[in-house]
Every structure is written in structure tokens, then in C-alpha cells.
Design a protein around this motif. Structure first.
Motif, PDB file in Angstrom:
ATOM      1  N   LEU A 220      12.310  15.643  46.195  1.00 32.09           N
ATOM      2  CA  LEU A 220      12.046  16.430  46.487  1.00 32.09           C
ATOM      3  C   LEU A 220      13.245  17.029  47.809  1.00 32.09           C
TER       4      LEU A 220
ATOM      5  N   VAL B 125      11.272  24.838  45.182  1.00 34.43           N
ATOM      6  CA  VAL B 125      10.308  24.206  45.787  1.00 34.43           C
ATOM      7  C   VAL B 125       9.461  25.475  46.052  1.00 34.43           C
TER       8      VAL B 125
ATOM      9  N   ILE C  91       6.407  23.244  41.804  1.00 33.95           N
ATOM     10  CA  ILE C  91       7.000  21.427  41.647  1.00 33.95           C
ATOM     11  C   ILE C  91       6.157  20.558  41.169  1.00 33.95           C
TER      12      ILE C  91
ATOM     13  N   VAL D  42       5.697  11.413  45.847  1.00 31.80           N
ATOM     14  CA  VAL D  42       6.760  12.299  46.539  1.00 31.80           C
ATOM     15  C   VAL D  42       7.824  12.083  47.761  1.00 31.80           C
TER      16      VAL D  42
ATOM     17  N   VAL E 280       3.567  20.485  47.346  1.00 32.17           N
ATOM     18  CA  VAL E 280       3.980  18.805  46.668  1.00 32.17           C
ATOM     19  C   VAL E 280       1.585  18.376  46.724  1.00 32.17           C
TER      20      VAL E 280
END
Length: 356
Positions: free
Chosen positions: A179, A233, A237, A244, A265
Motif C-alpha cells: 500500500l 488509498v 483499496i 497488505v 484495508v
């Protein structure tokens, strides 16, 4: 603490910027390199060698003599390296990279720290560069900022990643999302440290970073195993990943945005999916004198980098992960004894699993 002692502490802060630049300037002028090559030079000889008045050289070196970085012989008027002679060249380069980052990205911009706190923006970037947004926006357009920032960040990543990957579990054949992975260095390190049959690592960052990331993958021979997805983000996502990674990112934001990231997330992962976080942390006892994160990061993030953000305590990140629907399975801080004494960030790892 007595009133006199408090004022004496104030004095330490007053001379801080002058000390910083006196030391750094001696390196930038080449004075230290000259003394390493030819010990025993006088101020006159050093001045001729570096293109400066000997009087100014003599003035700058007073601090370095006081601190025993450099030695001065009263009889001959000659200077030699003292404590600096014992520092390995690689260690010195690392320390100077930190100092250059501070000079270029922080020292000037922090003149406007008060205004940045009030406005929630990087006022120094606007005043000095005409740049709106954050440091990470400005590095795309201003080479001096980019060179100072990217050189150090690549060095930091290369140094901390072996510890990070040695302490996180990435299952064989996992589909990994890095990420805000910038231009792919983290993805490359992920594959090299955790290579397994079927392992795929995808960098997720702003679309304009795609070409450089793909070129980095080709250059490092991992083009078949690493890919790129462009996006933000704070929008959405990507799904389809079981692990992740969030590295060098959460500390850039205040609580509300950190919770948005962690919530995104959580939404992207299936139950049982993993998140592994690398982030600098403040000590649980904020008066810990061996941890310099408190000394550096608040002003840096608010006044020079983001207009917000800054690290948190490890326990705070644990709490935020739990609030976001995760069960924390690991929370460790790097041992200060394993961190070079010139390095500021004290990093931590948090691993967590999405629960139902």
C-alpha cells in the motif's frame, strides 16, 4: 528543575540551528575531506584548498574543536581529525544524508512552523517554492527536494527491510499488496526476502508513479512477479489480496485519516487476511531520552512534510487496529541497541488479522 536549569535548557535550543549548520558546512565546504586526505593543515591552507577566507574557516572549526570532532594544535596552528577519524565512511555518508534531508526539506520550511500549525498546510513550501500540497507532491517538481528526500528514503528502506521481513509472515504463494508503495522498491524487497512459488507483489500508489515502478521491476528482474495498480488509498483499496503491507505511511496522517486507511484495508481483505505495518513510534514513556522521534517528527510532519500527522505510541496503533476490525498478532519495536546512533527513527512492526 530549577529556573536556572530550565533557562539553561532553553539555551541548548537557541544554539541548535547554528551548531547544525556549522557542522554540516564544514562537510559541504570539503574541510573534513581535506583533513582526511592531508592531516595537519592550517586555517590558511584549508582556506586556499576550499576557496574560503581562513578567518571564516577558523571560526567554523571552533565548534568542531570544542566537540572533539577535530583537534587543533596551538603551537603549529594545524588541524587534524579527532573523533571523526574513527567514523567509518559508510556511517558518515548515512549521517550526512540525514543532515542534508533536514537542511533541504526542513530547516527552511520550519521557519513557518507556527503558520503551518494554524493552517494545516505546509506554508514553507508555498513561500519558498510556490508549491501547494505536501512535500511528497513537491518532490515531483523540485529536484533539490527530491534528491534530498529520495536518496535518504531509499537508504532507510534498504536498511530496515531485512528486519521487517525477518519478523513478518507472508504465506507461500501469497498475493501481496504494498500500500502506497511509491515506485516499487518495497515490492522488489518483498519478493526478494519472501520469494515462494506463486508469490505476487503489487505496488498500489498514485497512477503517475506507474512507469517508474514498472521500469524498476524490469531493471531488478522481477517483472514477472511484481505489478502496479494506480489509485488513491482514500478512494478505494483493491481487493483480491490476502496480505497488505503498509510501510512508511501511517505516520503521515492524523487519527481520522489513519482510521480511514485501516478501515479501507479491512474492507478490501477477506476474513483472515493479514496486514503488516512498519511505522516509527514514540516511546510509551515519552521522557525516554534514547528515542529522538519526539524531537524530530512532530515539527517535520506538520511544518515540512504534510501539515498533519506524526508517529504515535505502539499501544495507540494497536488500539486503532482493533477499532478497525483487526486482531493484533504481533507488536514489536526495534531494539535501540541495533540502531546506529546517528539514526533518528525508531521503527516498530504491527501484524494483525481481519476478524469477522
Amino acid at each position: 528543575m530549577t529556573s536556572d536549569a530550565t533557562l539553561a535548557r532553553f539555551r541548548e535550543y537557541m544554539v541548535g540551528p547554528s551548531r547544525f549548520m556549522s557542522l554540516l558546512s564544514c562537510f559541504e565546504l570539503g574541510i573534513v575531506d581535506r583533513l582526511r586526505e592531508s592531516p595537519g593543515l592550517t586555517a590558511d591552507e584549508l582556506g586556499k584548498a576550499v576557496g574560503a577566507k581562513p578567518d571564516a574557516v577558523e571560526q567554523l572549526l571552533l565548534l568542531l574543536v570544542k566537540e572533539s570532532f577535530i583537534a587543533y594544535d596551538e603551537d603549529s596552528g594545524a588541524y587534524t581529525l579527532d573523533a571523526l577519524a574513527d567514523v567509518a565512511e559508510s556511517d558518515l555518508r548515512r549521517a550526512l544524508a540525514y543532515m542534508n534531508l533536514i537542511k533541504v526539506t526542513a530547516l527552511r520550511q520550519l521557519f513557518y512552523l507556527t503558520e503551518s500549525v494554524r493552517s494545516g498546510t505546509i506554508v514553507g513550501l508555498k513561500e519558498l517554492y510556490g508549491a501547494e500540497g505536501t512535500l511528497y507532491d513537491a518532490v515531483a517538481d523540485h529536484r533539490d527536494l527530491r534528491d534530498a528526500w529520495s536518496k535518504l528514503m531509499d537508504t532507510v528502506t534498504a536498511n530496515i527491510d531485512p528486519w521487517f521481513f525477518g519478523n513478518v509472515d507472508i504465506p507461500s504463494g501469497a498475493q501481496v499488496l504494498d500500500l502506497a508503495g511509491n515506485t516499487g522498491l518495497g515490492a522488489i524487497h518483498t519478493y526478494r526476502h519472501k520469494a515462494s512459488e506463486g508469490l505476487k507483489v503489487t505496488t498500489f500508489d498514485l497512477p503517475e508513479k506507474e512507469n517508474e515502478a514498472l521500469e524498476n521491476f524490469r531493471t531488478h528482474g522481477v517483472g514477472e512477479h511484481c505489478s502496479f495498480i494506480g489509485g488513491n488509498v482514500f478512494d478505494e483499496i483493491p481487493k483480491g489480496f490476502d496480505t497488505v503491507l503498509i510501510k512508511h505511511f501511517l505516520d503521515m496522517f492524523d487519527k481520522d485519516d489513519v482510521l480511514k486507511i485501516l478501515g479501507g484495508v479491512n474492507k478490501a481483505l477477506e476474513v483472515g487476511g493479514q496486514v503488516n505495518i512498519l511505522v516509527p513510534v514514540y516511546p510509551e514513556n515519552i521522557k525516554d531520552t534514547d528515542n529522538y522521534n519526539v524531537d524530530f517528527f512532530p515539527a517535520f510532519f506538520i511544518g515540512a512534510a504534510m501539515g498533519q500527522g506524526g508517529p504515535q505510541k505502539l499501544s495507540t496503533y494497536q488500539k486503532w487496529l482493533e477499532e478497525s476490525g483487526f486482531k493484533v498478532t504481533k507488536a514489536i519495536t526495534k531494539d535501540a541497541a541495533d540502531i546506529p546512533r546517528d539514526v533518528i527513527p525508531v521503527q516498530a512492526i504491527l501484524s494483525a488479522t481481519k476478524v469477522a
